[in-house]
Design a protein around this motif. Structure first.
Motif, short mmCIF file in Angstrom:
data_model
loop_
_atom_site.label_atom_id
_atom_site.label_comp_id
_atom_site.label_asym_id
_atom_site.label_seq_id
_atom_site.Cartn_x
_atom_site.Cartn_y
_atom_site.Cartn_z
N MET A 338 0.79 -1.23 0.00
CA MET A 338 0.00 0.00 0.00
C MET A 338 0.82 1.28 0.00
O MET A 338 0.40 2.28 -0.51
CB MET A 338 -0.96 -0.02 1.16
CG MET A 338 -2.02 -1.10 0.95
SD MET A 338 -3.45 -0.93 2.00
CE MET A 338 -2.71 -1.26 3.57
N PHE A 339 1.99 1.23 0.65
CA PHE A 339 2.84 2.44 0.63
C PHE A 339 4.27 2.07 0.96
O PHE A 339 4.53 0.93 1.30
CB PHE A 339 2.32 3.53 1.57
CG PHE A 339 1.95 3.08 2.95
CD1 PHE A 339 2.90 2.98 3.97
CD2 PHE A 339 0.63 2.73 3.25
CE1 PHE A 339 2.55 2.57 5.24
CE2 PHE A 339 0.27 2.32 4.52
CZ PHE A 339 1.24 2.23 5.52
N LEU B 87 -4.14 -2.54 8.18
CA LEU B 87 -3.68 -3.87 7.80
C LEU B 87 -2.33 -4.16 8.47
O LEU B 87 -1.38 -3.40 8.35
CB LEU B 87 -3.54 -3.94 6.27
CG LEU B 87 -3.21 -5.31 5.69
CD1 LEU B 87 -4.37 -6.28 5.92
CD2 LEU B 87 -2.91 -5.19 4.20
N LEU B 311 -8.76 1.24 3.61
CA LEU B 311 -7.75 0.46 4.34
C LEU B 311 -6.39 1.15 4.27
O LEU B 311 -5.63 1.18 5.25
CB LEU B 311 -7.67 -0.95 3.73
CG LEU B 311 -6.78 -1.96 4.44
CD1 LEU B 311 -7.21 -2.15 5.88
CD2 LEU B 311 -6.80 -3.29 3.70
N LYS B 312 -6.10 1.73 3.12
CA LYS B 312 -4.83 2.43 2.94
C LYS B 312 -4.76 3.66 3.86
O LYS B 312 -3.77 3.88 4.55
CB LYS B 312 -4.68 2.85 1.48
CG LYS B 312 -3.38 3.51 1.14
CD LYS B 312 -3.20 3.58 -0.38
CE LYS B 312 -1.85 4.17 -0.77
NZ LYS B 312 -1.81 5.64 -0.73
N SER B 315 -4.36 2.58 7.38
CA SER B 315 -3.03 2.02 7.61
C SER B 315 -1.98 3.13 7.68
O SER B 315 -1.02 3.03 8.44
CB SER B 315 -2.68 1.02 6.49
OG SER B 315 -3.61 -0.05 6.49
N GLU B 316 -2.18 4.18 6.90
CA GLU B 316 -1.24 5.31 6.97
C GLU B 316 -1.28 5.97 8.35
O GLU B 316 -0.24 6.27 8.93
CB GLU B 316 -1.55 6.33 5.87
CG GLU B 316 -0.87 5.98 4.56
CD GLU B 316 -1.46 6.71 3.35
OE1 GLU B 316 -0.89 6.56 2.26
OE2 GLU B 316 -2.50 7.40 3.50
#
Lengths: 339, 339
Positions: A338-339, B87, B311-312, B315-316
């Motif tokens: 994702m990153f 996540l 979700l991203k 999660s960040e």
């Protein structure tokens, strides 16, 4: 075990920073790295996380030695423009890959690893074995594969680690695609293990039989004076043994003039060559080797900011490389990146 | 075990994404999360790495369910503006903290963990136990402490996990400073575990006795029709038992009108109330509950990009928080924090 003879290899090597490095490290590994850095891309990992696996309750023993080891590296001639020196704890991909690999390696498999078994005995763990220590072969596999290293200089006691790494490579590639991880091969040092000053096969700071790279003139003199020779060689005129005679093993390891060493051995064996003369020759050679290393080391250790700067730069490069491997593994498993 | 009554608490909860969630999850946890998100900061962790600890060779079982679980969350009313969904595999700090904690937890301590012991038996591992599964309590401690969670909603079978987490907190704080990690307490669900349709105490997809959150009208009807009642209740006029009678346990769990359920129980016990009538009442109540969840879920699962975006984003946010904890722990141990 293999020869390094193509240009496409990538080398990973490193040390647990649990103390300043000594001449055993120099002969077994550092000297080879100085040569190899001109031939192949080489990453040198300061394995602080691995150092913590059996020092979990005394982290200062590890963290205080990170820059000491850095200073050792640069002092012996490892060049940051040729080798990338990096810190294990600065590279999250290594921990993340370890977590992923742990799921495909059983407890009984790591317990069966001969290197781990021996070390557990040596270190006197039994019921108090830290989980981190049990799984360190998996963490080492993560290190090797994260860098995509295919050549790993190790001692022969570490061969089971390479075997276990390749098992993990095989399993992960079966799950994620054949090109995901690279198989690796051990590169054994051309020189065997350097014995301690006292004749013990293993040189180590904790056994008190090591000579550190920063040893003073006096320490070098004392170490050579105390060195184990042939206990049966009582008079100069007696024939002497060179097997197990540390002075000759060290002369083999350090003296640049192999002809001269061969002559000395023959002379010693037939009698007429005294231990003192042999020790003087060795001491002269060690003083010559270590004087510039000690000088460079002294300057380096007084400039911790520069050492940390070099370590940071190398770790940034290593971060970029290891993150790429992690992303490939995650994608191969189907995990979102994702990153 | 504690009450949530101050505003300074932080909650961590989550699920292993090994299948879509079912009514057991709803009663035991999801419903509580929907309420708690209005009262406290709440992080919800999709524990894909933990899911892989016993699915290392079939990662698709885990990765294919990440967005299924996301859809379940949003469908039951978890709001991304109130709860942070994230996540596990996207958060390197969790793996890094696990590596650090593994060095202060012995193998015999994790082997002694009653939850792990039971699960090893249940899952039929013996010599084939993955190392990742053995150490998952340590990984869970990393999760809880990385978020600074002090309240962790769990089932009573998970209490040994909380105990082990606090042992790690105690040891790490002794090494790094008393304020480094936060102690946590379990929050037990007010409602016990929801039994399966067949009366088995544990509802699970693999046992075939679960009703998923996405169940169709027909599936709901069939599950209730098949539901285990009182096998001794042969004629409507017979007195029936409510202990172990799944229909009444489910009515307790789902029916909004507790007075009505109390009356039905009394009627059933004295005789004259048939299973069919009770099941009709339960089915009506389940159809009402699940129809909107199913609808929302269908729309959500068709828009995977939005799910992944949420979700991203979560999660960040979680990455930022967990990296802070990692940096504090590393500094406490004396490890360089370089980037």
């Amino acid at each position: 075990m293999t020869q390094l003879n193509t240009t496409s290899h990538l080398i990973l090597t490193g040390d647990r920073p649990t103390g300043p490095l000594h001449l055993g490290h120099y002969v077994g590994s550092l000297r080879q790295r100085v040569a190899l850095q001109h031939q192949h891309p080489q990453y040198i990992l300061i394995a602080d996380l691995q150092g913590l696996t059996d020092n979990g309750s005394q982290p200062e023993k590890v963290v205080n030695n990170i820059l000491e080891v850095m200073a050792d590296y640069l002092a012996v001639g490892i060049r940051p423009d040729l080798s990338t020196i990096c810190l294990q704890s600065a590279l999250p991909a290594l921990a993340e890959l370890t977590m992923l690999y742990m799921n495909i390696v059983t407890v009984s498999r790591v317990e069966r690893n001969p290197t781990v078994k021996n070390e557990i005995l040596q270190k006197g763990f039994s019921r108090s074995l830290p989980t981190g220590f049990l799984v360190y072969p998996i963490s080492q596999a993560a290190d090797i594969t994260a860098f995509g290293a295919d050549r790993v200089p190790v001692g022969d006691d570490q061969l089971p680690m390479i075997e276990q790494t390749n098992e993990i490579v095989h399993k992960m590639n079966a799950l994620t695609g054949e090109q995901t991880l690279r198989r690796c091969e051990a590169v054994l040092s051309p020189m065997g293990r350097l014995p301690g000053v006292d004749g013990n096969a293993k040189m180590s700071k904790s056994l008190g039989n090591a000579l550190s790279l920063s040893a003073s003139e006096v320490e070098i003199h004392r170490a050579v004076s105390d060195m184990f020779t042939d206990p049966g060689h009582l008079r100069i005129s007696d024939p002497g043994k060179i097997e197990g005679n540390v002075v000759f093993t060290w002369l083999d390891a350090f003296h640049p003039d192999t002809d001269k060493v061969r002559e000395m051995k023959a002379h010693y064996q037939r009698g007429g060559l005294g231990d003192r003369v042999c020790k003087n020759t060795l001491e002269e050679c060690l003083q010559t080797l270590l004087a510039p290393i000690r000088e460079r080391r002294r300057a380096l250790i007084n400039d911790k900011e520069t050492l940390l700067g070099i370590l940071k730069q190398g770790s940034e490069q290593a971060h970029e490389l290891t993150q790429k491997t992690l992303a490939i593994v995650k994608k191969g498993l189907g995990l979102p990146v994702m990153f």
